[in-house]
Design an enzyme around this catalytic site. Structure first.
Site, PDB file in Angstrom:
ATOM      1  N   SER A 124       0.947  -1.229  -0.153  1.00 34.24           N
ATOM      2  CA  SER A 124       0.140   0.024   0.128  1.00 34.24           C
ATOM      3  C   SER A 124       0.947   1.354  -0.060  1.00 34.24           C
ATOM      4  CB  SER A 124      -0.665  -0.169   1.262  1.00 34.24           C
ATOM      5  OG  SER A 124      -1.458   1.111   1.672  1.00 34.24           O
ATOM      6  N   TYR A 148      -2.036  -1.403  10.726  1.00 33.35           N
ATOM      7  CA  TYR A 148      -2.318  -1.897   9.517  1.00 33.35           C
ATOM      8  C   TYR A 148      -1.031  -1.630   8.320  1.00 33.35           C
ATOM      9  CZ  TYR A 148      -3.838  -1.647   4.702  1.00 33.35           C
ATOM     10  OH  TYR A 148      -3.838  -2.233   3.066  1.00 33.35           O
ATOM     11  N   LYS A 152       2.176  -3.830   6.452  1.00 26.65           N
ATOM     12  CA  LYS A 152       2.413  -3.800   4.933  1.00 26.65           C
ATOM     13  C   LYS A 152       3.853  -3.701   4.812  1.00 26.65           C
ATOM     14  CE  LYS A 152      -1.552  -4.689   3.218  1.00 26.65           C
ATOM     15  NZ  LYS A 152      -1.666  -5.890   2.611  1.00 26.65           N
TER      16      LYS A 152
HETATM   17  P1  NAD Z   1     -11.152  -7.161   1.109  1.00 26.91           P
HETATM   18  O1  NAD Z   1     -11.141  -6.901   2.614  1.00 26.91           O
HETATM   19  O2  NAD Z   1     -12.123  -6.833   0.167  1.00 26.91           O
HETATM   20  O3  NAD Z   1     -10.382  -8.451   0.547  1.00 26.91           O
HETATM   21  C1  NAD Z   1      -9.502  -9.237   1.395  1.00 26.91           C
HETATM   22  C2  NAD Z   1      -9.955 -10.709   1.372  1.00 26.91           C
HETATM   23  O4  NAD Z   1      -9.086 -11.579   2.386  1.00 26.91           O
HETATM   24  C3  NAD Z   1     -11.541 -10.897   2.065  1.00 26.91           C
HETATM   25  O5  NAD Z   1     -12.271 -11.459   1.311  1.00 26.91           O
HETATM   26  C4  NAD Z   1     -11.259 -11.684   3.294  1.00 26.91           C
HETATM   27  O6  NAD Z   1     -12.358 -12.518   3.648  1.00 26.91           O
HETATM   28  C5  NAD Z   1      -9.843 -12.248   3.211  1.00 26.91           C
HETATM   29  N1  NAD Z   1      -9.077 -12.732   4.196  1.00 26.91           N
HETATM   30  C6  NAD Z   1      -8.536 -11.970   5.124  1.00 26.91           C
HETATM   31  N2  NAD Z   1      -7.897 -12.633   6.088  1.00 26.91           N
HETATM   32  C7  NAD Z   1      -7.780 -13.753   5.758  1.00 26.91           C
HETATM   33  C8  NAD Z   1      -7.424 -15.057   6.227  1.00 26.91           C
HETATM   34  N3  NAD Z   1      -6.671 -15.184   7.410  1.00 26.91           N
HETATM   35  N4  NAD Z   1      -7.415 -16.118   5.510  1.00 26.91           N
HETATM   36  C9  NAD Z   1      -8.135 -16.358   4.228  1.00 26.91           C
HETATM   37  N5  NAD Z   1      -8.487 -15.334   3.828  1.00 26.91           N
HETATM   38  C10 NAD Z   1      -8.439 -14.117   4.517  1.00 26.91           C
HETATM   39  O7  NAD Z   1      -9.786  -6.061   0.765  1.00 26.91           O
HETATM   40  P2  NAD Z   1      -9.188  -5.476  -0.739  1.00 26.91           P
HETATM   41  O8  NAD Z   1      -9.616  -4.124  -0.722  1.00 26.91           O
HETATM   42  O9  NAD Z   1      -9.629  -6.208  -1.699  1.00 26.91           O
HETATM   43  O10 NAD Z   1      -7.759  -5.494  -0.347  1.00 26.91           O
HETATM   44  C11 NAD Z   1      -7.003  -6.804  -0.934  1.00 26.91           C
HETATM   45  C12 NAD Z   1      -5.622  -6.389  -0.458  1.00 26.91           C
HETATM   46  O11 NAD Z   1      -5.123  -5.187  -0.666  1.00 26.91           O
HETATM   47  C13 NAD Z   1      -5.378  -6.349   1.143  1.00 26.91           C
HETATM   48  O12 NAD Z   1      -4.105  -7.178   1.588  1.00 26.91           O
HETATM   49  C14 NAD Z   1      -5.238  -5.076   1.587  1.00 26.91           C
HETATM   50  O13 NAD Z   1      -4.603  -4.525   2.694  1.00 26.91           O
HETATM   51  C15 NAD Z   1      -4.585  -4.396   0.398  1.00 26.91           C
HETATM   52  N6  NAD Z   1      -4.804  -2.756   0.191  1.00 26.91           N
HETATM   53  C16 NAD Z   1      -5.881  -2.362  -0.177  1.00 26.91           C
HETATM   54  C17 NAD Z   1      -6.495  -1.084  -0.435  1.00 26.91           C
HETATM   55  C18 NAD Z   1      -7.809  -0.724  -0.392  1.00 26.91           C
HETATM   56  O14 NAD Z   1      -8.088   0.556  -0.434  1.00 26.91           O
HETATM   57  N7  NAD Z   1      -8.765  -1.437  -0.896  1.00 26.91           N
HETATM   58  C19 NAD Z   1      -5.624  -0.397  -0.625  1.00 26.91           C
HETATM   59  C20 NAD Z   1      -3.967  -0.572  -0.538  1.00 26.91           C
HETATM   60  C21 NAD Z   1      -3.713  -1.938  -0.120  1.00 26.91           C
END
Ligand code: NAD
Ligand code: UDP
Length: 336
Positions: A124, A148, A152
């Site tokens: 991120s 959080y 990362k």
């Molecule tokens: P999201 O919460 O929609 O998707 C994450 C998925 O991971 C969910 O379906 C959840 O059920 C699953 N999950 C979490 N912990 C788990 C575990 N221990 N075992 C199995 N499944 C698990 O999030 P997103 O927005 O799709 O983000 C995806 C990744 O990108 C994350 O790592 C997030 O930190 C990173 N990210 C997201 C953003 C944003 O703004 N959306 C920005 C920067 C980075």
């Protein structure tokens, strides 16, 4: 390639599954549904017109995950799974460190044991901390404002150590800026639990009438109109960036910003959202939100040059597709 997508039923993971399959890859999804719903799987299958293998497993459960690796041969892994709420991580630091770090360590450990060649990690822009934009991958990382963010930064460090002992492994660290939008079909998108913290989902709820008005956190920043500036990226463009990384990155660790390279202010977003969707967004200016920075946008030179990837979708597309997804389902039939 046969790709393990962890967190594949989540917001970014689900869109990436579509792009992978459209680019002739096969996919196996692992998700524990902590922040997603099983209905997303059938919506994905409708979109790609094929069934997708799915395991409901917590990635911190090494034994259960080992079985997935025994039953499938993976060429690559895209590791999306993780908890992602900045505010919640301040309240529940242990849960965030445990979930995000242990799951990353278990997945990368099994990747090595089963000789998987490619690994893509969801990082991120938060790892840059408060530094001047445009943000380049070569900058030193600063302390982030939340547990959080630290998960990362630490995740990136763990992968760099793994690369030292496993130089053939191709590791892509992708630093996302502000992912928004939804698939143009309206079948998949993002539906945060409760009252959204992020700007675009909040605006969507105000447009729908679920929330009365948007509070704009400060209009006295040193920006084009005083409101905060961010680099918004359509989730479909973001998903395509993962396919490019998977296909093109060779051995070693390669870090890329995934953003548009352009900043947009809160007021600019409101104006565009109102115009493309013919809706009204009532707002009022309130005090700055603690921890916010004025401006954050990416330098995308490296990813443009090395992967030939750049965004193609506009803020108008992001606003239109988010609204389309919101309108497609009422709350009773909501899929995400
Ligand atoms: P999201 O919460 O929609 O998707 C994450 C998925 O991971 C969910 O379906 C959840 O059920 C699953 N999950 C979490 N912990 C788990 C575990 N221990 N075992 C199995 N499944 C698990 O999030 P997103 O927005 O799709 O983000 C995806 C990744 O990108 C994350 O790592 C997030 O930190 C990173 N990210 C997201 C953003 C944003 O703004 N959306 C920005 C920067 C980075
Ligand atoms: N923002 C706002 N009102 C809200 C949510 C966000 O004014 O209800 C502003 C916030 O101050 C920032 C921008 O919108 O300038 C993007 O915020 P978001 O939380 O979506 O992303 P982040 O700040 O994490 O990059």
């Amino acid at each position: 390639m046969n790709i393990l997508v962890t967190g594949g039923l989540g917001f970014i993971g689900s869109h990436t599954v579509v792009e992978l399959i459209e680019n002739s890859h096969t996919v196996v999804i692992v998700d524990n549904l902590i922040n997603s719903k099983i209905e997303v799987l059938s919506h994905l299958e409708t979109l790609v017109k094929q069934s997708i293998p799915f395991y409901q497993i917590d990635l911190t459960d090494e034994e259960a995950l080992t079985q997935v690796f025994e039953e499938n041969k993976f060429d690559g892994i895209i590791h999306f799974a993780g908890l992602k709420s900045v505010g919640e991580s301040v309240e529940k630091p242990i849960e965030y460190y445990l979930n995000n770090l242990v799951s990353t360590m278990v997945v990368i450990k099994l990747a090595q044991e089963f000789s998987v060649g490619k690994f893509v990690f969801s990082s991120s822009a938060t790892v840059y901390g408060d530094q001047d934009s445009p943000l380049r991958e070569t900058l030193d990382l600063k302390e982030t404002t939340s547990p959080y963010g630290e998960t990362k930064t630490m995740g990136e460090r763990i992968l760099k150590d793994i690369a030292k002992i496993n130089p053939k492994l191709a590791i892509s660290i992708l630093r996302y800026f502000n992912p928004v939008g939804a698939h143009p079909s309206g079948l998949i998108g993002e539906n945060p639990n409760g009252i959204p913290n992020n700007l675009m989902p909040y605006i969507t709820k105000v447009a729908k009438g679920d929330l009365k008005q948007l509070d704009i956190f400060g209009d006295d920043y040193d920006t084009i109109d005083g409101t905060g500036v961010r680099d918004y990226i359509h989730v479909v463009d973001l998903a395509k960036g993962h396919v490019a990384a998977l296909e093109l990155v060779e051995s070693g660790v390669h870090t890329y910003n995934l953003g548009s390279g352009k900043g947009t202010s809160v007021l600019e977003i409101i104006i565009i959202f109102q115009k493309v969707n013919s809706v009204k967004i009532p707002y009022k200016i309130v005090r700055r939100r603690s921890g916010d920075i004025a401006t954050c946008f990416a330098d995308v030179t490296k990813v443009n040059d090395e992967l030939g990837w750049k965004t193609t979708l506009t803020i108008e597309d992001m606003c239109r597709d988010m609204w389309n997804f919101e309108m497609k389902f009422d709350n009773s039939t909501r899929v995400l």
